[in-house]
Design a protein around this motif. Structure first.
Motif, PDB file in Angstrom:
ATOM      1  N   SER A 171     -43.976  -8.578 -91.240  1.00 25.41           N
ATOM      2  CA  SER A 171     -44.136  -8.475 -89.791  1.00 25.41           C
ATOM      3  C   SER A 171     -44.159  -7.022 -89.328  1.00 25.41           C
ATOM      4  O   SER A 171     -44.898  -6.669 -88.408  1.00 25.41           O
ATOM      5  CB  SER A 171     -43.004  -9.229 -89.084  1.00 25.41           C
ATOM      6  N   LEU A 172     -43.367  -6.195 -90.000  1.00 23.60           N
ATOM      7  CA  LEU A 172     -43.362  -4.768 -89.641  1.00 23.60           C
ATOM      8  C   LEU A 172     -44.713  -4.115 -89.916  1.00 23.60           C
ATOM      9  O   LEU A 172     -45.127  -3.204 -89.195  1.00 23.60           O
ATOM     10  CB  LEU A 172     -42.270  -4.025 -90.427  1.00 23.60           C
ATOM     11  N   THR A 173     -45.397  -4.574 -90.947  1.00 25.31           N
ATOM     12  CA  THR A 173     -46.646  -3.938 -91.360  1.00 25.31           C
ATOM     13  C   THR A 173     -47.884  -4.664 -90.835  1.00 25.31           C
ATOM     14  O   THR A 173     -49.000  -4.227 -91.098  1.00 25.31           O
ATOM     15  CB  THR A 173     -46.721  -3.876 -92.902  1.00 25.31           C
ATOM     16  N   SER A 174     -47.697  -5.766 -90.124  1.00 25.95           N
ATOM     17  CA  SER A 174     -48.842  -6.523 -89.615  1.00 25.95           C
ATOM     18  C   SER A 174     -49.496  -5.793 -88.446  1.00 25.95           C
ATOM     19  O   SER A 174     -48.882  -4.944 -87.798  1.00 25.95           O
ATOM     20  CB  SER A 174     -48.400  -7.920 -89.169  1.00 25.95           C
ATOM     21  N   LYS A 175     -50.734  -6.141 -88.180  1.00 22.98           N
ATOM     22  CA  LYS A 175     -51.490  -5.489 -87.107  1.00 22.98           C
ATOM     23  C   LYS A 175     -51.044  -5.942 -85.726  1.00 22.98           C
ATOM     24  O   LYS A 175     -51.070  -5.186 -84.765  1.00 22.98           O
ATOM     25  CB  LYS A 175     -52.986  -5.788 -87.275  1.00 22.98           C
ATOM     26  N   GLY A 176     -50.622  -7.182 -85.620  1.00 26.64           N
ATOM     27  CA  GLY A 176     -50.232  -7.713 -84.325  1.00 26.64           C
ATOM     28  C   GLY A 176     -48.773  -7.456 -84.006  1.00 26.64           C
ATOM     29  O   GLY A 176     -48.166  -6.497 -84.489  1.00 26.64           O
ATOM     30  N   GLY A 177     -48.205  -8.338 -83.197  1.00 27.66           N
ATOM     31  CA  GLY A 177     -46.796  -8.212 -82.839  1.00 27.66           C
ATOM     32  C   GLY A 177     -45.906  -8.842 -83.884  1.00 27.66           C
ATOM     33  O   GLY A 177     -46.287  -9.004 -85.049  1.00 27.66           O
ATOM     34  N   VAL A 178     -44.714  -9.214 -83.454  1.00 23.95           N
ATOM     35  CA  VAL A 178     -43.766  -9.853 -84.364  1.00 23.95           C
ATOM     36  C   VAL A 178     -44.321 -11.221 -84.758  1.00 23.95           C
ATOM     37  O   VAL A 178     -44.705 -12.022 -83.913  1.00 23.95           O
ATOM     38  CB  VAL A 178     -42.390 -10.005 -83.686  1.00 23.95           C
ATOM     39  N   THR A 179     -44.393 -11.476 -86.048  1.00 25.32           N
ATOM     40  CA  THR A 179     -45.027 -12.696 -86.536  1.00 25.32           C
ATOM     41  C   THR A 179     -44.125 -13.918 -86.368  1.00 25.32           C
ATOM     42  O   THR A 179     -42.897 -13.804 -86.271  1.00 25.32           O
ATOM     43  CB  THR A 179     -45.384 -12.563 -88.026  1.00 25.32           C
ATOM     44  N   ALA A 180     -44.759 -15.078 -86.358  1.00 25.40           N
ATOM     45  CA  ALA A 180     -44.015 -16.326 -86.269  1.00 25.40           C
ATOM     46  C   ALA A 180     -43.114 -16.507 -87.492  1.00 25.40           C
ATOM     47  O   ALA A 180     -42.011 -17.063 -87.388  1.00 25.40           O
ATOM     48  CB  ALA A 180     -44.987 -17.505 -86.158  1.00 25.40           C
ATOM     49  N   GLU A 181     -43.554 -16.009 -88.646  1.00 21.88           N
ATOM     50  CA  GLU A 181     -42.748 -16.108 -89.871  1.00 21.88           C
ATOM     51  C   GLU A 181     -41.463 -15.305 -89.742  1.00 21.88           C
ATOM     52  O   GLU A 181     -40.397 -15.749 -90.189  1.00 21.88           O
ATOM     53  CB  GLU A 181     -43.563 -15.625 -91.071  1.00 21.88           C
ATOM     54  N   ALA A 182     -41.560 -14.126 -89.129  1.00 25.89           N
ATOM     55  CA  ALA A 182     -40.365 -13.299 -88.943  1.00 25.89           C
ATOM     56  C   ALA A 182     -39.399 -13.959 -87.964  1.00 25.89           C
ATOM     57  O   ALA A 182     -38.180 -13.966 -88.185  1.00 25.89           O
ATOM     58  CB  ALA A 182     -40.756 -11.909 -88.451  1.00 25.89           C
ATOM     59  N   VAL A 183     -39.924 -14.516 -86.882  1.00 26.12           N
ATOM     60  CA  VAL A 183     -39.078 -15.203 -85.901  1.00 26.12           C
ATOM     61  C   VAL A 183     -38.377 -16.392 -86.557  1.00 26.12           C
ATOM     62  O   VAL A 183     -37.169 -16.605 -86.366  1.00 26.12           O
ATOM     63  CB  VAL A 183     -39.909 -15.664 -84.685  1.00 26.12           C
ATOM     64  N   ALA A 184     -39.115 -17.144 -87.368  1.00 25.56           N
ATOM     65  CA  ALA A 184     -38.522 -18.291 -88.063  1.00 25.56           C
ATOM     66  C   ALA A 184     -37.441 -17.847 -89.047  1.00 25.56           C
ATOM     67  O   ALA A 184     -36.392 -18.500 -89.181  1.00 25.56           O
ATOM     68  CB  ALA A 184     -39.608 -19.074 -88.796  1.00 25.56           C
ATOM     69  N   ALA A 185     -37.687 -16.725 -89.719  1.00 27.06           N
ATOM     70  CA  ALA A 185     -36.701 -16.204 -90.674  1.00 27.06           C
ATOM     71  C   ALA A 185     -35.427 -15.769 -89.947  1.00 27.06           C
ATOM     72  O   ALA A 185     -34.308 -16.045 -90.412  1.00 27.06           O
ATOM     73  CB  ALA A 185     -37.294 -15.042 -91.454  1.00 27.06           C
ATOM     74  N   LEU A 186     -35.589 -15.112 -88.809  1.00 23.33           N
ATOM     75  CA  LEU A 186     -34.428 -14.696 -88.022  1.00 23.33           C
ATOM     76  C   LEU A 186     -33.661 -15.903 -87.492  1.00 23.33           C
ATOM     77  O   LEU A 186     -32.424 -15.918 -87.495  1.00 23.33           O
ATOM     78  CB  LEU A 186     -34.874 -13.799 -86.867  1.00 23.33           C
ATOM     79  N   ASP A 187     -34.393 -16.920 -87.058  1.00 27.46           N
ATOM     80  CA  ASP A 187     -33.735 -18.126 -86.551  1.00 27.46           C
ATOM     81  C   ASP A 187     -32.976 -18.842 -87.660  1.00 27.46           C
ATOM     82  O   ASP A 187     -31.909 -19.427 -87.424  1.00 27.46           O
ATOM     83  CB  ASP A 187     -34.767 -19.066 -85.923  1.00 27.46           C
ATOM     84  N   LYS A 188     -33.515 -18.811 -88.882  1.00 22.72           N
ATOM     85  CA  LYS A 188     -32.808 -19.429 -90.007  1.00 22.72           C
ATOM     86  C   LYS A 188     -31.483 -18.706 -90.268  1.00 22.72           C
ATOM     87  O   LYS A 188     -30.459 -19.349 -90.535  1.00 22.72           O
ATOM     88  CB  LYS A 188     -33.672 -19.412 -91.269  1.00 22.72           C
ATOM     89  N   ILE A 189     -31.494 -17.373 -90.174  1.00 26.04           N
ATOM     90  CA  ILE A 189     -30.257 -16.611 -90.348  1.00 26.04           C
ATOM     91  C   ILE A 189     -29.268 -16.954 -89.244  1.00 26.04           C
ATOM     92  O   ILE A 189     -28.077 -17.171 -89.504  1.00 26.04           O
ATOM     93  CB  ILE A 189     -30.556 -15.092 -90.359  1.00 26.04           C
ATOM     94  N   GLU A 190     -29.757 -17.015 -88.018  1.00 25.91           N
ATOM     95  CA  GLU A 190     -28.894 -17.366 -86.887  1.00 25.91           C
ATOM     96  C   GLU A 190     -28.257 -18.736 -87.095  1.00 25.91           C
ATOM     97  O   GLU A 190     -27.040 -18.906 -86.905  1.00 25.91           O
ATOM     98  CB  GLU A 190     -29.706 -17.349 -85.586  1.00 25.91           C
ATOM     99  N   ASP A 191     -29.064 -19.715 -87.491  1.00 30.85           N
ATOM    100  CA  ASP A 191     -28.535 -21.068 -87.718  1.00 30.85           C
ATOM    101  C   ASP A 191     -27.558 -21.085 -88.899  1.00 30.85           C
ATOM    102  O   ASP A 191     -26.534 -21.781 -88.852  1.00 30.85           O
ATOM    103  CB  ASP A 191     -29.678 -22.041 -87.988  1.00 30.85           C
TER     104      ASP A 191
END
Length: 245
Positions: free
Chosen positions: A144-164
């Motif tokens: 996600s850091l190196t992608s052309k767009g914004g924060v990726t859905a994969e990164a958000v899902a990964a962060l949510d998994k850590i939160e859960d």
């Protein structure tokens, strides 16, 4: 909850003078008096930081000597010690253990000090699941850091998994409730990506994730971890340079 955090905060942390990073011209350092192992690491590498934290939490500053190496410019002799030529690795009893997760497990099983893996079978299973997931988390965040767009859905899902995951057990602020190797494995990355996403994506990884925010705050209060942290702005600058940003 209070008890598990008190245990983590009470790790006997001994202040030490950190050795300088070795250059390619440096010789392999001899074992210091009382030391039985060498930990080849880098002050700026989060994988090496895992092993450094575990060493500190076990109170092994006198048993495991730090041998800091420049990741980009290693001494030639290091490859003879660890043919993969990667950082970190632990040299102990004529054995060389590589890969950071293997090293922290080895430290916990083969050295004295507080036990960093739970006895509870449910927590053991969850610990192994989280340790196995850590590389997936890191890849999603880095991508996600190196992608052309914004924060990726994969990164958000990964962060949510850590939160859960941080809410599975309610007896402490850590992944298993009690402080463990899982917290050591994730802290350098959860904390580091918070800095990198704020500085590169203008995105707060802990926003709306109170468990993650609390986890970072609690980890920062543990000297055995806090003493391994580098200046966040220096790490951000180095990361931007590495990523060509």
């Amino acid at each position: 909850m209070a008890e598990s955090f008190a245990i983590a905060s009470s790790f006997a942390f001994a202040e030490e003078a950190l050795p300088p990073t070795l250059t390619p011209a440096s010789e392999q350092p001899p074992l210091q008096h009382g030391a039985t192992a060498r930990l080849y690491m880098s002050y700026s590498c989060p994988y090496a930081q895992r092993t450094w934290i575990a060493r500190n939490c076990k109170g092994l500053q006198g048993k495991i000597m730090l041998v800091p190496i420049d990741v980009a410019d290693k001494p030639a002799w290091y490859k003879k010690i660890y043919p993969k030529n990667k950082i970190p690795c632990l040299e102990h009893n004529n054995k060389v253990i590589g890969e950071s997760l293997d090293v922290i497990k080895y430290m916990d099983s083969n050295f004295e000090g507080p036990k960093l893996f739970p006895d509870d079978s449910e927590k053991q299973r969850f610990a192994e699941e989280l340790l196995a997931y850590s590389d997936t988390f890191n890849r999603a965040m880095l991508s996600s850091l190196t992608s052309k767009g914004g924060v990726t859905a994969e990164a958000v899902a990964a962060l949510d998994k850590i939160e859960d995951s941080l809410s599975k057990f309610d007896d402490g602020p850590f992944f298993l409730g009690q402080f463990s190797l899982v917290d050591i494995a994730y802290a350098p990355f959860v904390d580091g990506f918070k800095v990198f996403f704020a500085g590169i994506r203008n995105y707060d990884t802990a926003a709306g994730r109170p468990n993650m925010r609390r986890f970072i705050e609690e980890m920062d209060s543990i000297a055995a971890y806090a003493k391994t942290k580098q200046d966040p702005q220096e790490l951000l600058a180095a990361t931007k340079k590495k990523l060509g940003i």
